[in-house]
Design a protein around this motif. Structure first.
Motif, PDB file in Angstrom:
ATOM      1  N   SER A 237       1.408  -1.454   0.059  1.00 31.82           N
ATOM      2  CA  SER A 237       0.261   0.024   0.108  1.00 31.82           C
ATOM      3  C   SER A 237       0.524   1.300   0.001  1.00 31.82           C
ATOM      4  N   ILE A 238       0.422   2.595  -0.524  1.00 32.34           N
ATOM      5  CA  ILE A 238       0.910   3.339  -0.128  1.00 32.34           C
ATOM      6  C   ILE A 238       0.134   4.386   0.853  1.00 32.34           C
ATOM      7  N   ASP A 239       0.527   5.175   1.503  1.00 30.88           N
ATOM      8  CA  ASP A 239      -0.165   5.956   3.090  1.00 30.88           C
ATOM      9  C   ASP A 239       0.561   7.285   2.556  1.00 30.88           C
ATOM     10  N   LEU A 240      -0.397   7.955   2.379  1.00 33.23           N
ATOM     11  CA  LEU A 240      -0.133   8.974   1.998  1.00 33.23           C
ATOM     12  C   LEU A 240      -0.089  10.047   3.439  1.00 33.23           C
ATOM     13  N   SER A 241      -0.381  10.079   4.340  1.00 30.99           N
ATOM     14  CA  SER A 241      -0.631  10.308   5.738  1.00 30.99           C
ATOM     15  C   SER A 241       1.158   9.846   6.208  1.00 30.99           C
ATOM     16  N   ARG A 242       1.760   9.280   6.050  1.00 28.15           N
ATOM     17  CA  ARG A 242       3.340   9.331   6.182  1.00 28.15           C
ATOM     18  C   ARG A 242       4.087   9.722   5.629  1.00 28.15           C
ATOM     19  N   ALA A 243       4.504  10.979   4.870  1.00 24.73           N
ATOM     20  CA  ALA A 243       5.250  11.777   3.659  1.00 24.73           C
ATOM     21  C   ALA A 243       7.179  11.255   4.118  1.00 24.73           C
ATOM     22  N   ALA A 244       7.038  10.530   5.012  1.00 22.24           N
ATOM     23  CA  ALA A 244       8.605  10.213   5.284  1.00 22.24           C
ATOM     24  C   ALA A 244       8.781   8.688   5.198  1.00 22.24           C
ATOM     25  N   THR A 245       7.848   8.258   5.334  1.00 19.86           N
ATOM     26  CA  THR A 245       7.425   6.447   5.097  1.00 19.86           C
ATOM     27  C   THR A 245       5.922   6.491   4.351  1.00 19.86           C
ATOM     28  N   PRO A 246       6.131   6.310   2.992  1.00 20.54           N
ATOM     29  CA  PRO A 246       4.786   6.298   2.122  1.00 20.54           C
ATOM     30  C   PRO A 246       4.710   4.689   1.979  1.00 20.54           C
ATOM     31  N   PHE A 247       6.138   3.837   1.653  1.00 21.23           N
ATOM     32  CA  PHE A 247       5.809   2.438   1.030  1.00 21.23           C
ATOM     33  C   PHE A 247       5.485   1.082   2.500  1.00 21.23           C
ATOM     34  N   CYS A 248       3.880   0.843   2.347  1.00 18.06           N
ATOM     35  CA  CYS A 248       3.463  -0.226   3.452  1.00 18.06           C
ATOM     36  C   CYS A 248       3.562  -1.849   3.087  1.00 18.06           C
ATOM     37  N   PHE A 249       4.220  -2.267   2.981  1.00 19.14           N
ATOM     38  CA  PHE A 249       4.421  -3.577   2.788  1.00 19.14           C
ATOM     39  C   PHE A 249       3.768  -4.337   4.376  1.00 19.14           C
ATOM     40  N   GLU A 250       2.406  -5.604   4.149  1.00 15.92           N
ATOM     41  CA  GLU A 250       2.228  -6.015   5.221  1.00 15.92           C
ATOM     42  C   GLU A 250       1.723  -7.418   4.745  1.00 15.92           C
TER      43      GLU A 250
ATOM     44  N   ALA B 280      10.656   3.846   3.537  1.00 11.33           N
ATOM     45  CA  ALA B 280      11.212   5.272   2.476  1.00 11.33           C
ATOM     46  C   ALA B 280      12.211   4.560   1.956  1.00 11.33           C
ATOM     47  N   LEU B 281      11.869   5.423   0.255  1.00 14.00           N
ATOM     48  CA  LEU B 281      12.364   4.954  -0.497  1.00 14.00           C
ATOM     49  C   LEU B 281      14.578   4.645  -0.518  1.00 14.00           C
ATOM     50  N   ASP B 282      14.633   5.018   0.372  1.00 18.42           N
ATOM     51  CA  ASP B 282      16.110   5.242   0.546  1.00 18.42           C
ATOM     52  C   ASP B 282      16.001   3.429   1.710  1.00 18.42           C
ATOM     53  N   GLU B 283      15.496   3.094   2.521  1.00 14.37           N
ATOM     54  CA  GLU B 283      15.468   1.842   2.870  1.00 14.37           C
ATOM     55  C   GLU B 283      15.404   0.953   1.755  1.00 14.37           C
ATOM     56  N   LEU B 284      14.609   0.824   0.847  1.00 17.38           N
ATOM     57  CA  LEU B 284      13.977  -0.404   0.718  1.00 17.38           C
ATOM     58  C   LEU B 284      14.758  -1.913   0.647  1.00 17.38           C
TER      59      LEU B 284
ATOM     60  N   VAL C  74       5.600  -2.589  -9.903  1.00 16.25           N
ATOM     61  CA  VAL C  74       6.253  -0.977  -8.823  1.00 16.25           C
ATOM     62  C   VAL C  74       7.490  -1.188  -8.927  1.00 16.25           C
ATOM     63  N   ALA C  75       7.768  -2.253  -8.334  1.00 19.09           N
ATOM     64  CA  ALA C  75       9.588  -2.662  -8.501  1.00 19.09           C
ATOM     65  C   ALA C  75       9.773  -2.488 -10.093  1.00 19.09           C
ATOM     66  N   GLU C  76       9.417  -3.049 -11.021  1.00 22.49           N
ATOM     67  CA  GLU C  76       9.551  -2.576 -12.475  1.00 22.49           C
ATOM     68  C   GLU C  76      10.135  -1.139 -12.540  1.00 22.49           C
ATOM     69  N   LEU C  77       8.722  -0.200 -12.066  1.00 21.55           N
ATOM     70  CA  LEU C  77       9.247   1.415 -11.945  1.00 21.55           C
ATOM     71  C   LEU C  77      10.203   2.162 -11.729  1.00 21.55           C
ATOM     72  N   ILE C  78       9.651   1.382  -9.820  1.00 18.36           N
ATOM     73  CA  ILE C  78      11.215   1.444  -9.358  1.00 18.36           C
ATOM     74  C   ILE C  78      12.793   1.961 -10.414  1.00 18.36           C
ATOM     75  N   ASP C  79      12.851   0.615 -10.352  1.00 16.53           N
ATOM     76  CA  ASP C  79      14.327   0.056 -11.205  1.00 16.53           C
ATOM     77  C   ASP C  79      14.089   1.027 -12.110  1.00 16.53           C
TER      78      ASP C  79
ATOM     79  N   THR D 240       8.053  12.000  -6.508  1.00 18.12           N
ATOM     80  CA  THR D 240       7.472  11.110  -7.691  1.00 18.12           C
ATOM     81  C   THR D 240       7.641  10.274  -8.354  1.00 18.12           C
ATOM     82  N   LEU D 241       7.925   8.994  -7.471  1.00 26.06           N
ATOM     83  CA  LEU D 241       7.946   7.440  -7.710  1.00 26.06           C
ATOM     84  C   LEU D 241       6.302   7.050  -7.104  1.00 26.06           C
ATOM     85  N   VAL D 242       5.673   7.988  -6.136  1.00 30.68           N
ATOM     86  CA  VAL D 242       5.161   7.991  -5.245  1.00 30.68           C
ATOM     87  C   VAL D 242       3.541   8.346  -6.265  1.00 30.68           C
ATOM     88  N   SER D 243       3.539   9.655  -7.116  1.00 27.21           N
ATOM     89  CA  SER D 243       2.581  10.067  -7.796  1.00 27.21           C
ATOM     90  C   SER D 243       2.858   8.880  -9.402  1.00 27.21           C
ATOM     91  N   MET D 244       3.992   8.490  -9.693  1.00 27.38           N
ATOM     92  CA  MET D 244       4.319   7.624 -10.510  1.00 27.38           C
ATOM     93  C   MET D 244       2.929   6.037 -10.330  1.00 27.38           C
TER      94      MET D 244
END
Length: 132
Positions: free
Chosen positions: A24-37, A54-58, A77-82, A91-95
């Motif tokens: 999921s993407i959590d827009l309420s958490r701007a610093a860490t928007p990528f949610c893996f459950e 965050a992107l730099d933590e992946l 999503v991984a293909e898009l990030i890569d 930008t990536l969240v928007s894409m």
């Protein structure tokens, strides 16, 4: 939160019927928007859990985010990030959100008997020559 992908991967060594991966993407958490459950056995209480990154933590996360996205049925999503290594997190969240399909419109309300009949048809299997 906006669910981008999710899929039950059971049976797995962790559980026979319920091992769901969700991204999921959590827009309420701007610093860490990528949610893996991961939900194992129906919840997060005993097994599974969620992690916001965050992107730099992946790449430093030991959970293997690319494999998680595959299991959540959104490997794109991984293909898009890569494919955009120079893009920043916003930008990536928007894409991702632009590419994510719109949620389906709610179904028309049906009568109580039709709803019960539809549930029975989805959940009760009758085998044999005259089965449904």
């Amino acid at each position: 939160m906006i669910e981008i992908g999710g899929r039950n991967n059971a049976p797995t060594p962790q559980h026979k019927t319920h091992d769901v991966y969700i991204f999921s993407i959590d827009l309420s958490r701007a610093a860490t928007p990528f949610c893996f459950e991961q939900s194992i056995g129906g919840g997060h209480a005993e097994q599974g859990g969620a992690r916001w990154l965050a992107l730099d933590e992946l790449d430093t996360w030991p959970g293997d985010w690319r494999e998680h996205l595959k299991k959540a049925d959104c490997a794109w999503v991984a293909e898009l990030i890569d494919a955009h290594p120079e893009a920043d997190q916003v930008t990536l969240v928007s894409m991702i959100l632009k590419r994510h399909p719109e949620p389906a419109k709610p179904a028309k309300p049906v009568g109580r008997l039709k709803a019960i009949g539809a549930w029975l048809k989805r959940n009760i299997h009758v085998g044999g020559r005259y089965g449904v």
